[in-house]
Design an enzyme around this catalytic site. Sequence first.
Site, mmCIF file in Angstrom:
data_model
loop_
_atom_site.group_PDB
_atom_site.id
_atom_site.type_symbol
_atom_site.label_atom_id
_atom_site.label_comp_id
_atom_site.label_asym_id
_atom_site.label_seq_id
_atom_site.Cartn_x
_atom_site.Cartn_y
_atom_site.Cartn_z
ATOM 1 N N GLN A 226 -13.301 -67.843 -36.317
ATOM 2 C CA GLN A 226 -14.563 -69.112 -35.038
ATOM 3 C C GLN A 226 -15.511 -69.862 -36.606
ATOM 4 O OE1 GLN A 226 -17.687 -65.935 -33.116
ATOM 5 N NE2 GLN A 226 -18.600 -67.989 -33.746
ATOM 6 N N CYS B 22 -18.319 -68.002 -29.667
ATOM 7 C CA CYS B 22 -17.403 -66.754 -29.664
ATOM 8 C C CYS B 22 -17.354 -66.195 -28.682
ATOM 9 C CB CYS B 22 -18.213 -64.815 -30.744
ATOM 10 S SG CYS B 22 -19.785 -65.209 -29.559
ATOM 11 N N HIS C 53 -22.048 -61.430 -29.832
ATOM 12 C CA HIS C 53 -20.890 -61.513 -30.299
ATOM 13 C C HIS C 53 -20.450 -61.056 -29.122
ATOM 14 C CE1 HIS C 53 -18.324 -62.723 -33.098
ATOM 15 N NE2 HIS C 53 -17.803 -62.251 -32.903
ATOM 16 N N ASP D 154 -11.334 -60.199 -33.675
ATOM 17 C CA ASP D 154 -12.872 -60.964 -33.898
ATOM 18 C C ASP D 154 -12.426 -62.281 -35.102
ATOM 19 O OD1 ASP D 154 -15.654 -61.467 -34.545
ATOM 20 O OD2 ASP D 154 -16.270 -59.411 -35.297
#
Length: 239
Positions: free
Chosen positions: A95, A101, A172, A187
């Site tokens: 990211q 996100c 997030h 993630d």
Amino acid sequence: MASLQQAKRWLPLEANPDVMNQFIWGLGVPEDQVEFNDVYGLDDELLLMVPKPVLAVLFLFPSSTQDEAGKVEDQEQASEKLSKELNANVYFLKQTVDNACGTIAVLHAIGNVNSRIKLAENSFLDRFFKSTARLDPFESAAFLEKDREMEDAHSLAATAGDTQASSVVNEHYVCFTCVDGELYELDGRKSKPLSHGPTSPHTLLQDAAKVIKGMIEKNPDSMNFNVMAMSQKQNGIAE
């Protein structure tokens, strides 16, 4: 939620299945194949209410100073080293855009199960995954960052929710999915996917719920959590 060197910022996506569904359907996921659903609780009886089979789980949770420090450290990893550490069968991208996100989590969810769903030919997602299939996570992130079509689609989805979109957020998204019999936490702020041990397509939701419970226990004073499941429809309906 992004690199310190990167000023680009999108509006965040609301944790709303209707918003997510319109988002993915508009990008090329057939409406009769996949849908997002709320997970109303992590106890077994509530997990049984979620339509099956579950392809991926999205978890929204509060960010913290520790999260931000870890993100900065991850950004310093060399992309060449990173690509060698990844399971080649896990689709993973970094990211590099603030508040992206939600979109990153959606791409992780679909990118790791696109062999089980048939994307609309020449749709955005069909073209995106074909274009990034051989790229490392940083290269895929750069490809996404420059793609105006995705930015416009994200912006439309971000303004379609029930709450007013704000560029200042403290939550997030991450994605949980099953690849090669392992439960992966994906993630975009991290340097690589995190394995949480064995799982299967049939136990993905329950196994992800156990990990999510542990993450919630680390923030006992917060109520800002949300869990959504991406389910595959069978004969036009999710079972």
